[in-house]
Design a protein around this motif. Structure first.
Motif, mmCIF file in Angstrom:
data_model
loop_
_atom_site.group_PDB
_atom_site.id
_atom_site.type_symbol
_atom_site.label_atom_id
_atom_site.label_comp_id
_atom_site.label_asym_id
_atom_site.label_seq_id
_atom_site.Cartn_x
_atom_site.Cartn_y
_atom_site.Cartn_z
ATOM 1 N N ILE A 33 -9.680 44.667 44.808
ATOM 2 C CA ILE A 33 -9.294 46.064 45.009
ATOM 3 C C ILE A 33 -8.264 46.141 46.127
ATOM 4 N N ILE A 34 -7.096 46.644 45.801
ATOM 5 C CA ILE A 34 -6.012 46.800 46.767
ATOM 6 C C ILE A 34 -5.878 48.291 47.080
ATOM 7 N N THR A 35 -5.802 48.615 48.356
ATOM 8 C CA THR A 35 -5.667 50.013 48.757
ATOM 9 C C THR A 35 -4.359 50.222 49.516
ATOM 10 N N CYS A 36 -3.820 51.430 49.393
ATOM 11 C CA CYS A 36 -2.627 51.792 50.161
ATOM 12 C C CYS A 36 -2.594 53.309 50.342
ATOM 13 N N ASN A 37 -1.740 53.756 51.268
ATOM 14 C CA ASN A 37 -1.775 55.155 51.706
ATOM 15 C C ASN A 37 -0.630 56.020 51.194
ATOM 16 N N SER A 38 0.229 55.469 50.344
ATOM 17 C CA SER A 38 1.347 56.277 49.838
ATOM 18 C C SER A 38 1.830 55.759 48.489
ATOM 19 N N VAL A 58 -3.699 62.963 43.723
ATOM 20 C CA VAL A 58 -2.623 63.854 43.300
ATOM 21 C C VAL A 58 -1.848 64.394 44.489
ATOM 22 N N GLN A 59 -2.561 64.896 45.505
ATOM 23 C CA GLN A 59 -1.910 65.552 46.645
ATOM 24 C C GLN A 59 -1.670 64.561 47.774
ATOM 25 N N MET A 60 -0.419 64.126 47.886
ATOM 26 C CA MET A 60 -0.021 63.228 48.969
ATOM 27 C C MET A 60 1.344 63.671 49.478
ATOM 28 N N PRO A 61 1.631 63.465 50.764
ATOM 29 C CA PRO A 61 2.956 63.825 51.286
ATOM 30 C C PRO A 61 4.035 62.874 50.777
ATOM 31 N N GLU A 62 5.268 63.274 50.881
ATOM 32 C CA GLU A 62 6.445 62.506 50.466
ATOM 33 C C GLU A 62 6.512 62.295 48.947
ATOM 34 N N MET A 63 5.546 61.581 48.396
ATOM 35 C CA MET A 63 5.501 61.360 46.947
ATOM 36 C C MET A 63 4.087 61.652 46.461
ATOM 37 N N ASP A 64 3.935 62.721 45.666
ATOM 38 C CA ASP A 64 2.586 63.024 45.180
ATOM 39 C C ASP A 64 2.238 62.148 43.971
ATOM 40 N N GLY A 65 1.008 62.292 43.487
ATOM 41 C CA GLY A 65 0.542 61.454 42.385
ATOM 42 C C GLY A 65 1.347 61.624 41.113
ATOM 43 N N TYR A 66 1.780 62.873 40.842
ATOM 44 C CA TYR A 66 2.583 63.118 39.645
ATOM 45 C C TYR A 66 3.899 62.332 39.703
ATOM 46 N N ASN A 77 7.462 47.114 33.062
ATOM 47 C CA ASN A 77 6.403 46.261 33.595
ATOM 48 C C ASN A 77 5.175 47.043 34.043
ATOM 49 N N THR A 78 5.326 48.333 34.271
ATOM 50 C CA THR A 78 4.208 49.143 34.763
ATOM 51 C C THR A 78 3.860 50.308 33.838
ATOM 52 N N ALA A 79 4.659 50.521 32.813
ATOM 53 C CA ALA A 79 4.486 51.704 31.960
ATOM 54 C C ALA A 79 3.134 51.735 31.264
ATOM 55 N N ASN A 80 2.564 50.572 30.974
ATOM 56 C CA ASN A 80 1.318 50.535 30.200
ATOM 57 C C ASN A 80 0.065 50.340 31.052
ATOM 58 N N ILE A 81 0.219 50.378 32.359
ATOM 59 C CA ILE A 81 -0.963 50.263 33.219
ATOM 60 C C ILE A 81 -1.726 51.585 33.181
ATOM 61 N N PRO A 82 -2.996 51.585 32.771
ATOM 62 C CA PRO A 82 -3.755 52.842 32.724
ATOM 63 C C PRO A 82 -3.901 53.435 34.126
ATOM 64 N N THR A 83 -3.741 54.751 34.212
ATOM 65 C CA THR A 83 -3.760 55.438 35.497
ATOM 66 C C THR A 83 -4.717 56.623 35.452
ATOM 67 N N ILE A 84 -5.575 56.724 36.469
ATOM 68 C CA ILE A 84 -6.508 57.843 36.600
ATOM 69 C C ILE A 84 -6.112 58.660 37.827
ATOM 70 N N PHE A 85 -6.005 59.963 37.673
ATOM 71 C CA PHE A 85 -5.748 60.851 38.801
ATOM 72 C C PHE A 85 -7.067 61.191 39.498
ATOM 73 N N VAL A 86 -7.054 61.073 40.809
ATOM 74 C CA VAL A 86 -8.183 61.516 41.628
ATOM 75 C C VAL A 86 -7.719 62.758 42.365
ATOM 76 N N THR A 87 -8.409 63.875 42.182
ATOM 77 C CA THR A 87 -7.862 65.124 42.689
ATOM 78 C C THR A 87 -8.926 66.124 43.108
ATOM 79 N N ALA A 88 -8.559 66.963 44.070
ATOM 80 C CA ALA A 88 -9.403 68.086 44.483
ATOM 81 C C ALA A 88 -8.848 69.389 43.935
#
Length: 364
Positions: A33-38, A58-66, A77-88
Motif C-alpha cells: 500500500i503506497i500513500t501520498c498527499n496530493s 475527491v476534495q483536495m487542494p491544487e488538484m482534486d480527485g476529479y 499506461n494508467t487508463a485501465n487502472i480501476p479507481t474508487i473515489f473516497v468522498t465526504a
C-alpha cells in the motif's frame, strides 16, 4: 487464477489521518500500500509503480480527485487502472454521474464502514486479476495465431511442392513421349493432373479460409453496386453468362474484403454449377428488408440440403464447368457473414434454380 496475487494499492488523500485509517483497513500480507498527499504526487508514483487499484479523495487542494482521474484516463499506461473515489460530498446524482463519466468504478462515502470498504476493494482486485489473466491469454493467443499462420504457410508450401512436381513430371512425359503414349495412358495422366490440381486447390482454400476468417479488416461504408461490379470484373464470366443487377446503388456497413469474398463465392457457384446453355443470374437489393438476393437458373439445391451446404467439406456432388468444389466456400461465406452480424441462407422456397439471401444488412 491465483488468489494470492500480489497487489499494489495507491491511496491519495491530503489528510494524513485519513490515509492512516484507510491503510489500516486495507492492509493484507499480499498487498503493498503506497500513500501520498496530493494528485501530483500520485501521478509521479504511477510513472514508477505497477498499481492494481487507486483510491483517491475527491476534495483536495491544487488538484482534486476529479482532475486526477481525468489525467490518468488520458494515458494508456494508467487508463485501465480501476479507481474508487473516497468522498465526504453528498450522494447527489450530479456528483456521482460526474465521477462515472470520468471513468471511476465506484464510491466510498465518509465516514468509511470498514467491512464494506474491505469487500469493495477485494471485489475490484478480483476483477483486476481476471482482467490481467484475460489480457495474458489474449497475448498468448495472438502469438499462437501468428505461429499457426506461419506453420500453415510452411505446410501449404511443403504439400504443394510435390503436387507441382507430379504435374510437371506428367507433362514432361507427355511431351517427350507423345507418340508412344496411348489413349488409355493419356486419360490416366489427365486424371492424375486433375487430382493434383484438386488437392492444390484444397490446400489454397484451407489457407485462405484460416486467414480470412480471423484477419479481416474493419467495417466500412461500401457501395453494393461498385463492389458487385468489381467482383464480376474479377470473375470475368464468359459470354454465356448474363448477370442482371437491380437496385444495387445503396451503401451498407460491411468489411470490404469479406463482402467481396461472399459475393464472389455465390456468383462463382452460380456459374460453375449451372446446367443451362445460358446462365442467368439476378442480383437484387431490397431496401425494405435490408437484404441482397442472388438468384440463378441452375439445377437448384434440394430443400433438405439447405443447411448442409454450409458445413465444412460438404459438397452436393454436382457436375461443374470447372474444377470440383472443396466444400469450403459456403462455410467461409457463413463465417464471414457472422463476423459482420448478417445472415446468409438458401431460400428453399425458390424453385426456378437457387436463391441465396444475405439478410440483416446495415444500411449506411
Amino acid at each position: 487464477m491465483n488468489s494470492a496475487n500480489k497487489h499494489t494499492l495507491l491511496l491519495i488523500d491530503d489528510k494524513p489521518a485519513n490515509l492512516i485509517a484507510l491503510k489500516s483497513i486495507l492492509e493484507k500480507p499480499n498487498r503493498e500500500i503506497i500513500t501520498c498527499n496530493s494528485g501530483n504526487e500520485g501521478l509521479q508514483i504511477l510513472l514508477k509503480e505497477k498499481v492494481s487499484l487507486i483510491l483517491v479523495d475527491v476534495q483536495m487542494p491544487e488538484m482534486d480527485g476529479y482532475e486526477f482521474v481525468e489525467i490518468t484516463k488520458q494515458h494508456p499506461n494508467t487508463a485501465n487502472i480501476p479507481t474508487i473515489f473516497v468522498t465526504a460530498i453528498s450522494e447527489e446524482a450530479k456528483y456521482i454521474n460526474k465521477a462515472y463519466d470520468l471513468g471511476a468504478i465506484d464510491f466510498l462515502f465518509k465516514p468509511l464502514v470498514s467491512e464494506i470498504t474491505r469487500k469493495k476493494v477485494d471485489s475490484f482486485l478480483k476483477i483486476w486479476d481476471y482482467d490481467q489473466e484475460l489480457k495474458n491469454l489474449n497475448e498468448k493467443l495472438i502469438a499462437k495465431n501468428g505461429e499457426l499462420e506461419q506453420f500453415a504457410n510452411i505446410i501449404a508450401h511443403d504439400l504443394k511442392s510435390p503436387l507441382n512436381n507430379i504435374t510437371s513430371l506428367i507433362e514432361f512425359i507427355e511431351e517427350e513421349h507423345l507418340m508412344e503414349v496411348n489413349q488409355e495412358a493419356t486419360e490416366m495422366f489427365d486424371m492424375v493432373k486433375t487430382s493434383a490440381r484438386s488437392m492444390s486447390k484444397l490446400i489454397d482454400d484451407l489457407l485462405h479460409y484460416s486467414k480470412n476468417v480471423e484477419n479481416n479488416q474493419g467495417k466500412e461504408t461500401i457501395n453494393i453496386f461498385s463492389e458487385v461490379n468489381a467482383v464480376i470484373k474479377l470473375i470475368n464470366p464468359n459470354s454465356n453468362t448474363r448477370i442482371t443487377k437491380e437496385n444495387l446503388n445503396h451503401n451498407i456497413n460491411f468489411q470490404p474484403v469479406a463482402f467481396k469474398q461472399i459475393i464472389q463465392n455465390l456468383i462463382s457457384n452460380a456459374v460453375k454449377y449451372n446446367d443451362k446453355e445460358i446462365t442467368e443470374i439476378t442480383i437484387t437489393f431490397n431496401e425494405e428488408l435490408h437484404q441482397i438476393s442472388i438468384k440463378d437458373n441452375g439445377p437448384g439445391i434440394p430443400e433438405n440440403q439447405g443447411e448442409k451446404i454450409f458445413q465444412m467439406f460438404y459438397t452436393l456432388g454436382q457436375a461443374s464447368r470447372g474444377d470440383s468444389g472443396t466444400g469450403m466456400g459456403l462455410n467461409l461465406v457463413r463465417k464471414l457473414a457472422e463476423r459482420n452480424e448478417v445472415k446468409v441462407y438458401l431460400n428453399t422456397e425458390y424453385k426456378d434454380g437457387s436463391e441465396f439471401i444475405i439478410s440483416n444488412l446495415k444500411i449506411s
